[in-house]
Design a protein around this motif. Sequence first.
Motif, PDB file in Angstrom:
ATOM      1  N   ILE A  33       0.864  -1.177   0.000  1.00  0.00           N
ATOM      2  CA  ILE A  33       0.000   0.000   0.000  1.00  0.00           C
ATOM      3  C   ILE A  33       0.901   1.228   0.000  1.00  0.00           C
ATOM      4  CG2 ILE A  33      -1.712   1.297   1.300  1.00  0.00           C
ATOM      5  CD1 ILE A  33      -2.881  -1.302   2.265  1.00  0.00           C
ATOM      6  N   ASN A  34       0.759   2.073  -1.009  1.00  0.00           N
ATOM      7  CA  ASN A  34       1.737   3.145  -1.215  1.00  0.00           C
ATOM      8  C   ASN A  34       1.786   4.157  -0.077  1.00  0.00           C
ATOM      9  OD1 ASN A  34      -0.772   4.274  -1.800  1.00  0.00           O
ATOM     10  ND2 ASN A  34      -0.256   4.891  -3.877  1.00  0.00           N
ATOM     11  N   HIS A  35       0.669   4.444   0.578  1.00  0.00           N
ATOM     12  CA  HIS A  35       0.711   5.457   1.632  1.00  0.00           C
ATOM     13  C   HIS A  35       1.372   4.958   2.916  1.00  0.00           C
ATOM     14  CE1 HIS A  35      -2.652   3.604   3.772  1.00  0.00           C
ATOM     15  NE2 HIS A  35      -3.428   3.716   2.729  1.00  0.00           N
ATOM     16  N   ASN A  67       3.540  17.006   3.317  1.00  0.00           N
ATOM     17  CA  ASN A  67       3.771  16.854   4.750  1.00  0.00           C
ATOM     18  C   ASN A  67       4.053  18.214   5.387  1.00  0.00           C
ATOM     19  OD1 ASN A  67       4.240  13.702   5.436  1.00  0.00           O
ATOM     20  ND2 ASN A  67       4.906  14.166   3.350  1.00  0.00           N
ATOM     21  N   LEU A  68       3.309  18.520   6.438  1.00  0.00           N
ATOM     22  CA  LEU A  68       3.555  19.718   7.235  1.00  0.00           C
ATOM     23  C   LEU A  68       4.311  19.281   8.479  1.00  0.00           C
ATOM     24  CD1 LEU A  68       0.093  21.479   6.890  1.00  0.00           C
ATOM     25  CD2 LEU A  68       2.115  21.694   5.437  1.00  0.00           C
ATOM     26  N   GLY A  69       5.605  19.168   8.355  1.00  0.00           N
ATOM     27  CA  GLY A  69       6.420  18.636   9.438  1.00  0.00           C
ATOM     28  C   GLY A  69       6.057  17.190   9.710  1.00  0.00           C
ATOM     29  N   THR A  70       5.997  16.835  10.980  1.00  0.00           N
ATOM     30  CA  THR A  70       5.642  15.466  11.370  1.00  0.00           C
ATOM     31  C   THR A  70       4.210  15.369  11.878  1.00  0.00           C
ATOM     32  OG1 THR A  70       6.466  15.854  13.621  1.00  0.00           O
ATOM     33  CG2 THR A  70       8.030  14.964  12.004  1.00  0.00           C
ATOM     34  N   SER A  71       3.448  16.461  11.818  1.00  0.00           N
ATOM     35  CA  SER A  71       2.131  16.470  12.454  1.00  0.00           C
ATOM     36  C   SER A  71       0.960  16.317  11.499  1.00  0.00           C
ATOM     37  CB  SER A  71       1.951  17.762  13.259  1.00  0.00           C
ATOM     38  OG  SER A  71       2.043  18.892  12.404  1.00  0.00           O
ATOM     39  N   LEU A  72       1.143  16.601  10.215  1.00  0.00           N
ATOM     40  CA  LEU A  72      -0.004  16.590   9.303  1.00  0.00           C
ATOM     41  C   LEU A  72       0.458  16.247   7.900  1.00  0.00           C
ATOM     42  CD1 LEU A  72      -3.103  17.290   9.314  1.00  0.00           C
ATOM     43  CD2 LEU A  72      -2.449  19.558   8.486  1.00  0.00           C
ATOM     44  N   ARG A  73      -0.348  15.433   7.217  1.00  0.00           N
ATOM     45  CA  ARG A  73      -0.059  15.171   5.809  1.00  0.00           C
ATOM     46  C   ARG A  73      -1.361  14.997   5.034  1.00  0.00           C
ATOM     47  NH1 ARG A  73       1.462   9.058   3.907  1.00  0.00           N
ATOM     48  NH2 ARG A  73       0.203   7.886   5.412  1.00  0.00           N
ATOM     49  N   ALA A  74      -1.292  15.331   3.744  1.00  0.00           N
ATOM     50  CA  ALA A  74      -2.397  15.122   2.812  1.00  0.00           C
ATOM     51  C   ALA A  74      -1.897  14.216   1.697  1.00  0.00           C
ATOM     52  CB  ALA A  74      -2.872  16.455   2.247  1.00  0.00           C
ATOM     53  N   PHE A  75      -2.744  13.271   1.292  1.00  0.00           N
ATOM     54  CA  PHE A  75      -2.330  12.267   0.300  1.00  0.00           C
ATOM     55  C   PHE A  75      -3.405  12.168  -0.774  1.00  0.00           C
ATOM     56  CE2 PHE A  75      -1.791   8.094  -1.511  1.00  0.00           C
ATOM     57  CZ  PHE A  75      -0.421   7.880  -1.504  1.00  0.00           C
ATOM     58  N   VAL A  76      -2.982  12.138  -2.043  1.00  0.00           N
ATOM     59  CA  VAL A  76      -3.901  12.012  -3.188  1.00  0.00           C
ATOM     60  C   VAL A  76      -3.329  10.994  -4.164  1.00  0.00           C
ATOM     61  CG1 VAL A  76      -4.961  13.191  -5.142  1.00  0.00           C
ATOM     62  CG2 VAL A  76      -4.747  14.379  -2.959  1.00  0.00           C
ATOM     63  N   ASP A  77      -4.202  10.138  -4.707  1.00  0.00           N
ATOM     64  CA  ASP A  77      -3.802   9.069  -5.626  1.00  0.00           C
ATOM     65  C   ASP A  77      -4.863   8.974  -6.723  1.00  0.00           C
ATOM     66  OD1 ASP A  77      -3.263   6.668  -6.923  1.00  0.00           O
ATOM     67  OD2 ASP A  77      -3.024   5.496  -5.092  1.00  0.00           O
ATOM     68  N   VAL A  78      -4.444   9.099  -7.967  1.00  0.00           N
ATOM     69  CA  VAL A  78      -5.349   8.989  -9.119  1.00  0.00           C
ATOM     70  C   VAL A  78      -5.033   7.696  -9.862  1.00  0.00           C
ATOM     71  CG1 VAL A  78      -6.040  10.018 -11.325  1.00  0.00           C
ATOM     72  CG2 VAL A  78      -5.618  11.483  -9.334  1.00  0.00           C
ATOM     73  N   ALA A  83      -7.738   9.884  -1.339  1.00  0.00           N
ATOM     74  CA  ALA A  83      -7.594  11.300  -0.964  1.00  0.00           C
ATOM     75  C   ALA A  83      -7.932  11.402   0.513  1.00  0.00           C
ATOM     76  CB  ALA A  83      -8.515  12.193  -1.789  1.00  0.00           C
ATOM     77  N   PHE A  84      -6.918  11.646   1.346  1.00  0.00           N
ATOM     78  CA  PHE A  84      -7.181  11.714   2.786  1.00  0.00           C
ATOM     79  C   PHE A  84      -6.255  12.727   3.450  1.00  0.00           C
ATOM     80  CE2 PHE A  84      -4.103   8.138   2.426  1.00  0.00           C
ATOM     81  CZ  PHE A  84      -3.103   8.572   3.299  1.00  0.00           C
ATOM     82  N   ILE A  85      -6.663  13.097   4.655  1.00  0.00           N
ATOM     83  CA  ILE A  85      -5.872  13.941   5.546  1.00  0.00           C
ATOM     84  C   ILE A  85      -5.513  13.106   6.770  1.00  0.00           C
ATOM     85  CG2 ILE A  85      -5.866  15.999   7.009  1.00  0.00           C
ATOM     86  CD1 ILE A  85      -5.806  16.742   4.140  1.00  0.00           C
ATOM     87  N   GLU A  86      -4.277  13.220   7.235  1.00  0.00           N
ATOM     88  CA  GLU A  86      -3.831  12.449   8.403  1.00  0.00           C
ATOM     89  C   GLU A  86      -3.128  13.367   9.385  1.00  0.00           C
ATOM     90  OE1 GLU A  86      -1.855   8.357   8.240  1.00  0.00           O
ATOM     91  OE2 GLU A  86      -0.161   9.685   8.667  1.00  0.00           O
ATOM     92  N   ALA A  87      -3.586  13.339  10.640  1.00  0.00           N
ATOM     93  CA  ALA A  87      -2.935  14.075  11.724  1.00  0.00           C
ATOM     94  C   ALA A  87      -2.138  13.086  12.563  1.00  0.00           C
ATOM     95  CB  ALA A  87      -3.974  14.784  12.591  1.00  0.00           C
ATOM     96  N   ARG A  88      -0.927  13.495  12.995  1.00  0.00           N
ATOM     97  CA  ARG A  88      -0.040  12.584  13.731  1.00  0.00           C
ATOM     98  C   ARG A  88       0.516  13.291  14.965  1.00  0.00           C
ATOM     99  NH1 ARG A  88       3.445  11.241   8.342  1.00  0.00           N
ATOM    100  NH2 ARG A  88       3.260  13.490   8.258  1.00  0.00           N
ATOM    101  N   THR A  89       0.682  12.508  16.041  1.00  0.00           N
ATOM    102  CA  THR A  89       1.293  13.037  17.249  1.00  0.00           C
ATOM    103  C   THR A  89       1.909  11.897  18.039  1.00  0.00           C
ATOM    104  OG1 THR A  89       0.915  14.453  19.189  1.00  0.00           O
ATOM    105  CG2 THR A  89      -0.774  12.812  18.692  1.00  0.00           C
ATOM    106  N   GLU A  90       2.805  12.224  18.956  1.00  0.00           N
ATOM    107  CA  GLU A  90       3.389  11.215  19.838  1.00  0.00           C
ATOM    108  C   GLU A  90       2.497  11.034  21.060  1.00  0.00           C
ATOM    109  OE1 GLU A  90       7.392  12.143  20.815  1.00  0.00           O
ATOM    110  OE2 GLU A  90       8.116  12.057  18.745  1.00  0.00           O
TER     111      GLU A  90
END
Length: 309
Positions: free
Chosen positions: A9-11, A85-96, A121-128
Amino acid sequence: MAAPSFQPINHDESYAYLADPVARTSTWSKLKYAPVGGEDGPVWASFGGELRLRAERKDNERFGRGLQDHGGDFQTRVRLWAELNLGTSLRAFVDVQDARTSGLDSGEPASEESRTDLHQAFIEARTELAGGRLRVRAGRQEMGIAPYRLVDVREGANARRALDLVRVLYDSPTGWSGDAFAGYALREGKASWDDATDFDYRLYGATAAKTLGQGATAPKLTLGANTAGLWRQSKDDGLYALSSMVLRGANEGQSSYVGWRTGVFARYALTPHISLMGVANYTKAGDFLKETGTAKDQSYLGTFLTFRF
């Protein structure tokens, strides 16, 4: 620089290790980690893609009933994806994705012919959290469970499958990971930009897994063989194609035994980005199929050429 570590899975791939400019010595590495706003900034983008060509022959693909393929078919699948990627806290992913088939006499379901569409197409928030990593992801995304048995990405078809989900994932420092999810399947169409949420098909659940160790680097040549019996779990179950088409109704027979399948495959990595694979399998029709009145043995031959970056 390390060789590409492509994932099913690419993401699930991570290229943060290329943040050091010294590590980006090739065109590929510069595509995988592209700083936005300067080398010292926290924002970076990543780009990837896949081209898969497949020629296949299916004999008695529906065990002899209804339309059958004659003479083989040829398929192409093209995918392009990007993430921000916005640092380590947020990323947006798109696949066509664009999947096309020619020469399939038995018809072209959306699993084999699905022209240009928004695949992910998704948004992912990340934290420790507690020494581990917590992720909350919302949007259209591929998901595989146990491993790709309960829920899979339909790699065996031409068009891969995604779902509209909200997921909460946690990776602990002890090697345990967990995933809670809820959402819907997609109502897939064959034309461009026509996939939509299927609100009649809801799914939800949770998983837990333990990582026991890091696997070895994939070899250039991989050979495999398998054989397995095929049974209906319940006599209320029908028999379905990969496209979800009903091949036999549940009430057409009493036996649970569908058949026995034997398969072999060989995969060779021509380069880190290009692979060649051959697959063959044969399914001997079992008692349930014989009870339905038409029970021809099924066979499949396929060759795949895949380029990925």
